[in-house]
Design an enzyme around this catalytic site. Structure first.
Site, short mmCIF file in Angstrom:
data_model
loop_
_atom_site.label_atom_id
_atom_site.label_comp_id
_atom_site.label_asym_id
_atom_site.label_seq_id
_atom_site.Cartn_x
_atom_site.Cartn_y
_atom_site.Cartn_z
N GLU A 1 0.72 -1.20 -0.10
CA GLU A 1 -0.03 0.09 0.06
C GLU A 1 0.94 1.29 0.03
OE1 GLU A 1 -3.11 0.08 -0.40
OE2 GLU A 1 -4.27 -1.39 0.52
N GLU B 1 -3.86 -10.78 -0.11
CA GLU B 1 -4.86 -10.60 1.20
C GLU B 1 -6.22 -10.94 0.63
OE1 GLU B 1 -4.49 -6.79 3.31
OE2 GLU B 1 -2.33 -6.76 2.77
C1 IPT Z 1 -5.09 -3.82 3.83
C2 IPT Z 1 -3.55 -3.73 4.59
O1 IPT Z 1 -2.66 -4.20 3.44
C3 IPT Z 1 -3.34 -4.69 5.67
O2 IPT Z 1 -2.39 -4.23 6.30
C4 IPT Z 1 -4.40 -4.45 6.63
O3 IPT Z 1 -4.71 -3.21 7.04
C5 IPT Z 1 -5.84 -4.80 5.86
O4 IPT Z 1 -6.07 -4.07 5.01
C6 IPT Z 1 -6.98 -4.77 6.81
O5 IPT Z 1 -6.87 -5.45 8.08
S1 IPT Z 1 -5.26 -2.53 3.12
C7 IPT Z 1 -6.95 -2.29 2.77
C8 IPT Z 1 -7.39 -0.75 2.52
C9 IPT Z 1 -7.59 -3.22 2.01
#
Ligand code: IPT
Length: 974
Positions: free
Chosen positions: A420, A496
Site C-alpha cells: 500500500e 490478502e
Molecule cells: C490492507 C492492508 O494491506 C493490511 O495491512 C491491513 O490493514 C488490511 O488491509 C486490513 O486489516 S489495506 C485495505 C485498504 C484493503
C-alpha cells in the site's frame, strides 16, 4: 539549528552503514549485546539535551535513567504508550517533516568486548530499531539507523577497545522515515531486535549469494555460489556440499549436478554447505528449486503452485514485535498442522532466523520490504514518497537491505516491494533493481493494478465473482494496451483475502473452489495469521484483559481493527483456524451418496498419498480406530475413484472417512488428520414420544400444558418443569459481528448491515398478543412482532403441544409489510435465571457454524464449557452457534434439553444488547443467567470488516420461516 531535527527530517538512508549483505551463520566470534540497558526520555528533539551523555566519562544523574530490556519496545516497558492506527498517520502529513511532539529515548550500555571479538575488526549489527536512531561508541558517532525492520551494520574498528566501552543510541520515534512505515500495526519505538558485535576476520566471507536451480525435466540441479571476501584475503573462498560430493570447489562458477532432490514446501530438502576461507567458515543450507511463470501459471519446479497462505506479522501480546524463535517455530508448526503452506511477511522482513525455519519446515515465502505509505491516500496521494525523486535513495536502500539479507533462502519465491505505497517511479525503480539483482525470483507488489513492473498480478480482497472474472479473462492478444497484455500473461493471486476479524471469515470455500478450478489462480494469503491485541493484565476476577486501538488514550486510532487473525495474540487458535485447515486440505474427498465410492483428489504439489492411510468409521465423529480403505497410488495432481464395499447398513449411519498420516512428519504427529468427509443420514424428526396432553387453565392467569405453564396475558411460557423461563420472544437480530459493522466492498454506498439493522430497530422489536387459542391438544398463540416506527414486522404462530414430559413448539414466522433490510437471524430467545456451566450436544461441532463458516464442523457428540460454547472474542459480538439435533444446556442443578433437526443453538450468559454494547471481553458482566436462542435460520457472516460482504446465497432476506423444536427440563448430567 538543532542537528538532530535536520537529521530526522532528511528523507535519506542512514549514514555510516556497511553495504548490506546476507545474514550468515559464521564461525567468526560474536557477542550479543541484548540485555538490560539504561534509558532516559525527552519529549522532543528540541528538549534532547546535548550534555555529553554519549561519552564514556559522562557525569550522569542516575535519577534520569531507568533500566530497559533490549530487545524490547519502550511503550511496553513504561516509556510512552503504544498507538494503533491503520491507514492514518498519527501526525500531520507534512513530508518529510516529523512532528515536534516526538519522544526521544537516549539508550546507554556499558560493555566489555570479548577478547576473541576484539581480536578482529568488528561491526556493530542492529537487526531492528523501531524509529530513527543515532549511534555512538565511546563518544564517536558510528552512524544513523533508518528502516525500522531492516538490518544495519556499522563498522567500529578502531573505536571498540579493551576494557569498558559505552554504546549510546539516541532514538526518536518519528522521522521522515515514519512516512515510509505506515503499516497497519502498533507504533511502538524501541530497539526491538538483537544488537550484536561481530568479529569480521580479515579475508573472511563478507557475503554469499547462492543460486540453486532445479530442472524438473531431468532432475538435475545447478549451483553457483557468489562470494565476496573481506579485505586481506590471499586465496579465494571454496565451497563444499558434502552430500553432493562437492569438496572445496570454486565460487562464482556454475556447477551442474546430475541429480538433486528438489526443495518444495512439501519436501524441504536442504543440503548442508560450507563456504570457507582461511579465516572464516560460513554454514548454509541450500535448497534447489526453480520458480517460473508459463501461460499465466505460477510454476515451482515445472508444476503449478497453489499458495495456501497467511499474512504473518510478528506479534506477541506482552512483547510486541519481539518474537522469540521458539514461538516463531511453534507458529510455523501450527500452520503446518492446518495445511498452511505459504507466508507473506506482512509488511516487513521478519527477524532473520524466521527464514531458516521456513526453509527447514517448508513454507513458500513472499518476503516483503519494510515500506508502506498508505496514509497519503487520505490526502489524495499528494506528496506520496513513491513518486518523489528525493525519496528514491531511501526506497532503493530499503529494498536492497531486504533482498541482500535474505537472498539465500530457498523458501523465498517472491520479493515484495512493500504494501500500500501507491504508485510511482521509485517503486518502478526498485522493481527493476530487484529483478536485476535476483533474476531467479519473482517480483510482487499489489499497489499497482496495471502490474507493469511485477511478475504476478496480485490483488487484495477481490470478491469471488471478480476473482472468477480474472481467472477467465480473454487471452492476452485480445487486449490492445500493452500493459493489459502484460498483466493478462501473469498468474493471479490474492496477497490478502478473507479478513479474519471477529466472527468469520465467511466464504473461504468459495475462493478455494476457484483456486482449484482455474490454473491462472495461484491461491492467496488470509488476512491475517495473528491478532495484535496487547495484554493488559487481568481483571479482579482473573479474566485476561486484551487491549486494542484507543485503549492507550490515542486520539487517532482504528480501534479493534488490529485484532483480525485466525490465531489469537497468544497464539491459541480461534475457530477460523480449523475451518481454514479443512478448506486448505491438500486432498479433497467426496463420498458417493450411495457410499459405493470415494473420490480422492490429490492437491499436493509434489507428494503422492503414500504417507496417508484412509479409514472409515460409523456412527461417531470419526475419532475411532476405523476400518482401513485401501488407497491406490494417486500422484500429485491426480485423482482416483476408490470402490468402498461398505455394508449396506452403513447408509443409515454417520460414516466418516478420514485420511491421516501414517507416521509423524511435516510438523504433524502420526495419525494427524489431513482430510475427511462425512455421510450424515437423514435423522428422524424429534417428536413427542407419548400421547398428547391437553392444555388446562390452572388459575392465576396460567395455562398448563404438560410440564409447562403459560402466561395467558402474553401467551408465552413462563415455566418448564422446575425451570422458570423468562423473556421468551421471537427475534430477528444478532449482536453485530465486526463483519456486520463493515461496509461491504461490493456495496460501497450502502451502510454496514449492522447500521441497517439499527435503522430498522431490529434490536428493539415489540410484540402484540393477537390471540391465545386451542386446537385439539395444541395451545396456539398468535403474535405480531415488529419494530417501532415501521409498518413492517412478522406474524408469528406458536403451536405448543406436550406429551406430559417434553414441550414441542411448531413456530411459523410470516413477514408482513415492506422490510427495509435483511435479517440477522430468525428464532426464539429465552432467558434462564441461572448460569450454564456447559453444553453437550449431538449435531455439528466442535466449532461454531454460520452458513458460510464452520467448514471444519462434523457430525458427532460434543461437550463445551460455557466460554468455549459462547466463543469469546476480544471485542464481544455474535458467535458460537452450532447446529444441533439434541443439546443439553446444563445449569448448576438442572438442565434444559433442546431437540430439533440441525437447529442453530446459541447459549451465552448475556443478552445480545449487552454483548453489542460492550467493547472488551473483560468488561462483560460475570455470568449470572443464561440466554438461549434456537433459530430457524441465521445469516452468513461474510468479510465486510475489510472486503466483500455476505455472499448472496448466505444472506437472510425477510421470508417465511418455520421452526420445530422440543424443550424439556431434565436433570443435570453427571
Ligand atoms: C490492507 C492492508 O494491506 C493490511 O495491512 C491491513 O490493514 C488490511 O488491509 C486490513 O486489516 S489495506 C485495505 C485498504 C484493503
Amino acid at each position: 539549528a538543532i542537528p538532530l531535527l535536520a537529521d530526522l527530517a532528511a528523507p535519506l538512508p542512514g549514514r555510516g552503514a556497511l553495504p548490506p549483505r546476507a545474514h550468515l551463520h559464521s564461525d567468526a566470534p560474536r557477542q550479543l549485546l541484548d540485555g538490560t540497558w539504561q534509558v532516559r526520555l525527552h519529549p522532543s528533539p528540541r528538549h534532547a539535551v546535548d550534555d555529553g551523555w554519549q561519552q564514556p566519562d559522562a557525569r550522569l544523574d542516575p535519577a534520569d535513567w531507568s533500566p530497559v530490556t533490549v530487545p524490547g519496545h519502550l511503550p511496553l516497558q513504561g516509556h510512552g504508550s503504544p498507538i494503533y492506527a491503520n491507514v492514518d498517520y498519527p501526525f500531520p502529513v507534512d513530508p518529510p517533516f516529523p512532528p515536534d511532539d516526538n519522544p526521544v529515548a537516549d539508550h546507554r550500555l556499558e560493555l566489555v568486548a570479548a577478547p576473541e571479538v576484539l581480536a578482529h575488526p568488528t561491526v556493530l549489527r542492529f537487526e531492528g530499531v523501531d524509529g530513527a536512531a543515532t549511534v555512538w561508541l565511546n563518544g564517536v558517532e558510528l552512524g544513523t539507523l533508518r528502516g525500522s525492520r531492516l538490518t544495519t551494520e556499522l563498522p567500529c574498528a578502531g573505536v571498540l577497545r579493551p576494557g569498558t566501552n559505552v554504546l549510546a543510541v539516541r532514538l526518536a520515534q518519528w522521522s521522515a522515515h515514519s512516512y515510509l512505515e505506515d503499516q497497519d500495526m502498533w507504533w511502538m519505538p524501541g530497539i526491538f531486535r538483537s544488537v550484536t558485535l561481530l568479529a569480521r576476520p580479515q579475508g573472511g566471507v563478507r557475503d554469499v549469494f547462492v543460486h540453486a536451480g532445479y530442472d524438473h525435466r531431468d532432475g538435475s540441479g545447478t549451483l553457483r555460489v557468489e562470494v565476496e571476501l573481506e579485505e586481506g584475503a590471499d586465496a579465494p573462498a571454496t565451497i563444499s556440499v558434502p552430500a553432493l560430493d562437492l569438496h572445496g570447489v570454486a565460487a562464482g562458477v556454475e556447477h551442474r549436478l546430475p541429480s538433486v532432490a528438489p526443495w518444495t514446501a512439501e519436501t524441504p530438502v536442504l543440503y548442508d554447505a560450507q563456504v570457507a576461507t582461511a579465516t572464516e567458515t560460513v554454514h548454509l543450507r541450500i535448497g534447489f528449486r526453480t520458480v517460473t511463470v508459463e501461460d499465466a501459471t505460477l510454476l515451482l519446479n515445472g508444476t503449478p503452485l497453489l499458495f495456501r497462505g497467511v499474512n504473518r506479522h510478528e506479534h506477541d501480546p506482552h512483547r510486541g514485535r519481539v518474537v522469540d524463535l521458539a514461538t516463531a517455530r511453534a507458529e510455523l508448526l501450527l500452520m503446518k498442522q492446518h495445511h498452511v503452506n505459504a507466508v507473506r511477511t506482512s509488511h516487513y522482513p521478519p527477524r532473520a532466523e524466521f527464514l531458516d525455519l521456513a526453509d527447514e519446515l517448508g513454507f513458500y515465502v513472499i518476503l516483503e520490504n519494510d515500506l508502506e505509505t498508505h496514509g497519503f491516500e487520505r490526502v489524495g496521494w499528494r506528496g506520496n514518497p513513491s513518486d518523489d525523486p528525493q525519496w528514491l535513495p531511501a526506497y532503493h536502500d530499503r529494498m536492497r537491505r531486504t533482498v541482500e539479507r535474505d537472498k539465500n533462502h530457498p523458501s523465498i519465491l517472491l520479493w515484495s516491494l512493500g504494501n500500500e505505497a501507491g504508485t510511482g517511479a521509485n517503486l518502478d525503480a526498485i522493481a527493476q533493481w530487484t529483478r536485476d539483482r535476483d533474476p531467479d525470483r519473482l517480483v510482487h507488489y499489489e499497489g499497482d493494478w496495471r502490474s507493469r513492473h511485477v511478475d504476478v498480478y496480485s490483488r487484495m480482497y477481490a470478491s469471488v465473482p471478480e476473482v472468477e472474472a480474472i481467472a477467465t479473462e480473454p487471452p492476452a492478444e485480445t487486449f490492445t494496451d500493452p500493459d493489459e497484455q502484460h498483466r493478462r500473461r501473469l498468474p493471479f493471486m490474492l496477497c490478502e483475502y478473507a479478513h479474519a476479524m471477529g466472527n468469520g471469515p465467511g466464504g473461504l470455500s468459495e475462493y478455494q473452489d476457484l483456486f482449484h478450478r482455474y490454473p491462472r489462480l495461484a491461491g492467496g494469503f488470509i488476512w491475517e495469521w495473528v491478532e495484535h491485541a496487547l495484554a493488559g493484565g487481568t481483571t479482579d476476577d482473573g479474566r485476561p484483559v486484551q487491549l486494542y486501538g484507543g485503549d492507550f488514550g490515542e486520539r487517532v486510532h482504528d480501534g479493534s481493527f488490529v485484532v483480525d487473525g485466525v490465531v489469537h495474540a497468544d497464539k491459541t487458535p480461534g475457530p477460523a483456524l480449523a475451518d481454514l485447515a479443512r478448506v486448505f486440505a491438500p486432498v479433497s474427498l467426496d463420498l458417493a451418496p450411495d457410499l459405493s465410492t470415494l473420490t480422492v483428489v490429490n492437491r499436493y504439489h509434489s507428494l503422492d498419498l503414500s504417507h496417508l492411510e484412509a479409514v472409515w468409521t460409523s456412527d461417531g465423529d470419526g475419532s475411532g480406530a476405523g476400518t482401513p480403505i485401501p488407497l491406490p497410488e494417486v500422484p500429485a495432481g491426480g485423482s482416483a475413484v476408490v470402490p468402498l464395499h461398505l455394508p449396506p447398513s452403513a447408509l443409515a449411519t454417520t460414516v466418516t472417512v478420514l485420511l491421516r498420516r501414517r507416521a509423524a512428519g511435516d510438523g504433524c504427529p502420526a495419525g494427524h488428520e489431513v482430510a475427511w468427509t462425512q455421510h450424515v443420514p437423514a435423522r428422524p424428526v424429534a417428536a413427542l414420544e407419548n400421547d398428547p396432553v391437553a392444555p388446562r387453565r390452572i388459575g392465576g392467569g396460567l395455562v398448563e400444558l404438560g410440564p409447562a405453564a403459560f402466561d395467558e396475558r402474553t401467551g408465552m411460557p413462563v415455566r418448564l418443569g422446575e425451570l422458570a423461563l423468562h423473556d421468551v420472544a421471537v427475534s430477528l437480530w444478532r449482536a453485530p459481528t465486526e463483519n456486520d459493522r463493515g461496509v461491504a466492498s461490493e456495496e460501497p454506498d450502502l451502510p454496514p448491515v449492522a447500521d441497517r439493522w439499527a435503522a430498522a430497530r431490529l434490536d428493539d422489536l415489540r410484540t402484540r398478543l393477537v390471540e391465545v387459542g386451542e386446537d385439539g391438544p395444541a395451545l396456539v398463540v398468535r403474535t405480531r412482532t415488529g419494530p417501532p416506527v415501521l409498518d413492517a414486522g412478522v406474524d408469528v404462530t406458536w403451536r405448543w403441544t406436550s406429551d406430559g414430559t417434553a414441550l414441542a413448539l411448531d413456530l411459523t414466522v410470516e413477514p408482513y409489510g415492506s422490510w427495509p433490510c435483511d435479517w440477522g437471524r430468525v428464532g426464539v430467545d429465552l432467558r434462564l435465571a441461572e448460569p450454564t456451566t456447559r453444553v453437550s450436544w449431538t449435531g455439528w461441532g466442535p466449532g461454531p457454524q454460520y452458513p458460510d463458516t464452520g467448514q471444519a464442523a462434523r457430525y458427532g457428540s460434543f461437550v463445551a464449557d460455557r466460554d468455549d460454547y459462547a466463543v469469546r472474542t476480544v471485542r464481544p459480538q455474535e458467535h458460537g452457534a452450532r447446529r444441533v439435533d439434541e443439546a443439553t444446556v446444563e445449569l448448576d442443578t438442572r438442565a434444559l434439553r433442546v431437540r430439533g433437526a440441525g437447529l442453530p443453538l446459541t447459549v451465552r450468559p448475556w443478552s445480545r444488547a449487552v454483548v453489542a454494547a460492550t467493547r472488551h471481553d473483560h468488561e462483560l458482566p460475570a455470568a449470572t443467567e443464561t440466554w438461549i436462542s434456537v433459530d430457524a435460520a441465521v445469516s452468513g457472516v461474510g468479510t465486510a470488516s475489510c472486503g466483500p460482504g455476505v455472499l448472496p446465497g448466505y444472506r437472510l432476506a425477510p421470508s417465511p420461516q418455520r421452526l420445530h423444536v422440543l424443550l424439556q427440563q431434565v436433570d443435570r448430567l453427571r
